[in-house]
Design a protein around this motif. Structure first.
Motif, mmCIF file in Angstrom:
data_model
loop_
_atom_site.group_PDB
_atom_site.id
_atom_site.type_symbol
_atom_site.label_atom_id
_atom_site.label_comp_id
_atom_site.label_asym_id
_atom_site.label_seq_id
_atom_site.Cartn_x
_atom_site.Cartn_y
_atom_site.Cartn_z
ATOM 1 N N GLY A 100 -8.828 -3.565 -5.638
ATOM 2 C CA GLY A 100 -8.795 -2.753 -6.845
ATOM 3 C C GLY A 100 -7.470 -2.697 -7.566
ATOM 4 N N PHE A 101 -6.575 -3.645 -7.297
ATOM 5 C CA PHE A 101 -5.280 -3.677 -7.966
ATOM 6 C C PHE A 101 -5.164 -4.965 -8.769
ATOM 7 C CE2 PHE A 101 -4.485 -1.356 -3.905
ATOM 8 C CZ PHE A 101 -4.356 -0.095 -4.466
ATOM 9 N N SER A 102 -4.151 -5.008 -9.619
ATOM 10 C CA SER A 102 -3.918 -6.235 -10.382
ATOM 11 C C SER A 102 -3.206 -7.258 -9.497
ATOM 12 C CB SER A 102 -3.063 -5.951 -11.615
ATOM 13 O OG SER A 102 -1.728 -5.629 -11.228
ATOM 14 N N ARG A 103 -3.320 -8.516 -9.886
ATOM 15 C CA ARG A 103 -2.643 -9.565 -9.133
ATOM 16 C C ARG A 103 -1.132 -9.362 -9.172
ATOM 17 N NH1 ARG A 103 -3.779 -16.069 -9.783
ATOM 18 N NH2 ARG A 103 -2.214 -16.776 -8.271
ATOM 19 N N GLN A 104 -0.625 -8.893 -10.302
ATOM 20 C CA GLN A 104 0.811 -8.669 -10.430
ATOM 21 C C GLN A 104 1.284 -7.587 -9.462
ATOM 22 O OE1 GLN A 104 -1.347 -8.933 -13.015
ATOM 23 N NE2 GLN A 104 -0.652 -10.964 -13.721
ATOM 24 N N GLN A 105 0.461 -6.537 -9.278
ATOM 25 C CA GLN A 105 0.816 -5.490 -8.325
ATOM 26 C C GLN A 105 0.886 -6.043 -6.905
ATOM 27 O OE1 GLN A 105 -2.297 -2.548 -9.620
ATOM 28 N NE2 GLN A 105 -0.679 -1.076 -9.221
ATOM 29 N N ILE A 106 -0.110 -6.827 -6.535
ATOM 30 C CA ILE A 106 -0.148 -7.381 -5.185
ATOM 31 C C ILE A 106 1.043 -8.312 -4.953
ATOM 32 C CG2 ILE A 106 -1.438 -8.897 -3.619
ATOM 33 C CD1 ILE A 106 -2.608 -6.089 -3.906
ATOM 34 N N GLN A 107 1.356 -9.153 -5.925
ATOM 35 C CA GLN A 107 2.492 -10.055 -5.790
ATOM 36 C C GLN A 107 3.793 -9.272 -5.636
ATOM 37 O OE1 GLN A 107 1.852 -12.403 -9.357
ATOM 38 N NE2 GLN A 107 0.992 -14.108 -8.178
ATOM 39 N N ALA A 108 3.926 -8.173 -6.400
ATOM 40 C CA ALA A 108 5.138 -7.360 -6.309
ATOM 41 C C ALA A 108 5.241 -6.671 -4.950
ATOM 42 C CB ALA A 108 5.148 -6.322 -7.428
ATOM 43 N N LEU A 109 4.104 -6.241 -4.395
ATOM 44 C CA LEU A 109 4.103 -5.603 -3.080
ATOM 45 C C LEU A 109 4.494 -6.603 -1.992
ATOM 46 C CD1 LEU A 109 0.860 -3.453 -3.420
ATOM 47 C CD2 LEU A 109 3.192 -2.564 -3.204
ATOM 48 N N PHE A 110 3.966 -7.811 -2.064
ATOM 49 C CA PHE A 110 4.314 -8.838 -1.080
ATOM 50 C C PHE A 110 5.789 -9.202 -1.159
ATOM 51 C CE2 PHE A 110 -0.196 -9.698 -0.348
ATOM 52 C CZ PHE A 110 -0.197 -10.134 0.971
ATOM 53 N N ALA A 111 6.328 -9.218 -2.360
ATOM 54 C CA ALA A 111 7.726 -9.599 -2.552
ATOM 55 C C ALA A 111 8.691 -8.466 -2.248
ATOM 56 C CB ALA A 111 7.931 -10.081 -3.989
ATOM 57 N N GLY A 112 8.164 -7.244 -2.116
ATOM 58 C CA GLY A 112 9.026 -6.102 -1.882
ATOM 59 C C GLY A 112 9.659 -5.558 -3.140
ATOM 60 N N ASP A 113 9.116 -5.968 -4.298
ATOM 61 C CA ASP A 113 9.670 -5.526 -5.575
ATOM 62 C C ASP A 113 9.050 -4.227 -6.066
ATOM 63 O OD1 ASP A 113 11.247 -7.790 -5.639
ATOM 64 O OD2 ASP A 113 9.762 -8.973 -6.764
ATOM 65 N N ARG A 114 8.041 -3.752 -5.351
ATOM 66 C CA ARG A 114 7.369 -2.513 -5.757
ATOM 67 C C ARG A 114 7.188 -1.633 -4.532
ATOM 68 N NH1 ARG A 114 2.705 -1.669 -10.139
ATOM 69 N NH2 ARG A 114 2.226 0.512 -9.699
ATOM 70 N N ARG A 115 7.516 -0.363 -4.677
ATOM 71 C CA ARG A 115 7.360 0.561 -3.557
ATOM 72 C C ARG A 115 5.888 0.949 -3.424
ATOM 73 N NH1 ARG A 115 10.936 2.922 -0.459
ATOM 74 N NH2 ARG A 115 10.461 4.875 0.637
ATOM 75 N N PRO A 116 5.316 0.824 -2.227
ATOM 76 C CA PRO A 116 3.889 1.118 -2.061
ATOM 77 C C PRO A 116 3.592 2.608 -2.174
ATOM 78 C CG PRO A 116 4.904 0.724 0.062
ATOM 79 C CD PRO A 116 5.937 0.388 -0.967
ATOM 80 N N THR A 117 2.449 2.916 -2.740
ATOM 81 C CA THR A 117 1.970 4.288 -2.806
ATOM 82 C C THR A 117 0.944 4.509 -1.689
ATOM 83 O OG1 THR A 117 0.115 3.731 -4.258
ATOM 84 C CG2 THR A 117 2.239 4.256 -5.316
ATOM 85 N N MET A 118 0.523 5.742 -1.518
ATOM 86 C CA MET A 118 -0.509 6.038 -0.527
ATOM 87 C C MET A 118 -1.801 5.298 -0.869
ATOM 88 S SD MET A 118 0.773 8.053 1.771
ATOM 89 C CE MET A 118 -0.615 8.868 2.535
ATOM 90 N N GLN A 119 -2.088 5.170 -2.170
ATOM 91 C CA GLN A 119 -3.300 4.466 -2.579
ATOM 92 C C GLN A 119 -3.208 2.980 -2.244
ATOM 93 O OE1 GLN A 119 -4.187 4.427 -6.785
ATOM 94 N NE2 GLN A 119 -6.349 3.953 -6.451
ATOM 95 N N HIS A 120 -2.048 2.380 -2.463
ATOM 96 C CA HIS A 120 -1.871 0.975 -2.082
ATOM 97 C C HIS A 120 -2.181 0.794 -0.593
ATOM 98 C CE1 HIS A 120 1.143 0.483 -5.617
ATOM 99 N NE2 HIS A 120 0.013 -0.116 -5.934
ATOM 100 N N CYS A 121 -1.577 1.663 0.219
ATOM 101 C CA CYS A 121 -1.762 1.554 1.669
ATOM 102 C C CYS A 121 -3.230 1.725 2.053
ATOM 103 C CB CYS A 121 -0.910 2.601 2.386
ATOM 104 S SG CYS A 121 0.867 2.354 2.236
ATOM 105 N N ALA A 122 -3.865 2.740 1.517
ATOM 106 C CA ALA A 122 -5.249 3.032 1.893
ATOM 107 C C ALA A 122 -6.191 1.894 1.518
ATOM 108 C CB ALA A 122 -5.707 4.329 1.235
ATOM 109 N N MET A 123 -6.055 1.356 0.312
ATOM 110 C CA MET A 123 -6.963 0.306 -0.145
ATOM 111 C C MET A 123 -6.712 -1.011 0.582
ATOM 112 S SD MET A 123 -8.929 1.921 -2.094
ATOM 113 C CE MET A 123 -9.899 0.555 -2.756
ATOM 114 N N LEU A 124 -5.460 -1.322 0.852
ATOM 115 C CA LEU A 124 -5.159 -2.564 1.568
ATOM 116 C C LEU A 124 -5.561 -2.471 3.039
ATOM 117 C CD1 LEU A 124 -1.768 -3.422 -0.127
ATOM 118 C CD2 LEU A 124 -3.877 -4.765 -0.261
ATOM 119 N N GLU A 125 -5.392 -1.304 3.643
ATOM 120 C CA GLU A 125 -5.856 -1.111 5.020
ATOM 121 C C GLU A 125 -7.372 -1.269 5.089
ATOM 122 O OE1 GLU A 125 -2.254 1.952 6.297
ATOM 123 O OE2 GLU A 125 -4.200 2.723 5.646
#
Length: 224
Positions: A100-125
């Motif tokens: 449920g996220f954009s590709r740009q968000q996922i790429q930024a999370l993998f690169a460490g360029d974006r701080r994860p939120t609780m929603q990021h963690c929950a959906m990826l888990e």
């Protein structure tokens, strides 16, 4: 602020106690410490690096990465080990579409360029089918959670083997303890010292005798 190595924490005590229970149960099943506390296996189950697993199990502190670095580390582990049914890794686009996220968000999370939120963690888990907290729990808590899951699996195996006082049930049939809702207590009894286990089992025998349910030998018949 970092705690000194000489100051034991409640989390460290809980980890040590859980590891001791797993080792004790492994012995009852004919397995040694190295087998039940296998660092590579615990790495996959907890997301904690192998060298940190070894340090924590040895009672040593290993430092703790910040939340963002820990998230990135575990996300990359999941990406490497949780594969598509064809055997390949999921693309960033597939992960984005299914979580449920954009590709740009996922790429930024993998690169460490974006701080994860609780929603990021929950959906990826959820996408990677990992328990809640996998991507953000501190190393010592994540390792304890993995050990608890191993303990539960070993307890179930031990229960299914049966003992002279509690023979295994027929395939697919609930045990007498399960029918009475005290199977968890019975499983824990397997790890207690002889004196404590005997007292607990005596209490359970009295409880079962006083509270018969359908399926027990000698239980009362149906309603009159």
């Amino acid at each position: 602020m970092t705690e000194t190595a000489s100051t034991p924490t409640a989390a460290a005590a809980q980890l040590a106690a859980t590891a001791d229970r797993v080792v004790a149960l492994g012995v009852k099943l004919g397995r040694d410490r190295e087998e039940v506390l296998d660092p590579p296996r615990l790495n996959l189950a907890s997301g904690v690096p192998v060298d940190v697993v070894r340090a924590l199990l040895g009672g040593r502190q290993a430092g703790e990465p910040d939340l963002q670095e820990r998230f990135k580390q575990r996300l990359r582990l999941l990406h490497e080990t949780h594969l598509h049914e064809t055997g390949r890794k999921y693309s960033h686009g597939e992960i984005a579409a299914r979580s449920g996220f954009s590709r740009q968000q996922i790429q930024a999370l993998f690169a460490g360029d974006r701080r994860p939120t609780m929603q990021h963690c929950a959906m990826l888990e959820k996408f990677f089918r990992r328990p809640a907290g996998f991507l953000q729990s501190e190393d010592i808590d994540a390792l304890t959670t993995a050990l608890v899951a191993i303990e539960k699996s070993l307890l179930q195996e031990y229960s299914e083997r049966g003992t002279p006082a509690n023979p295994p049930s027929a395939p697919g049939a609930p045990s007498i303890y399960a029918r009475h809702g005290v199977d968890g207590i019975a499983l824990r009894a397997a790890l207690m010292p002889d004196k404590g286990r005997r007292r607990l089992l005596e209490w359970m025998d009295d409880y079962l005798a006083e509270n018969p349910v359908e399926g027990d030998a000698g239980a009362a018949g149906g309603p009159s």
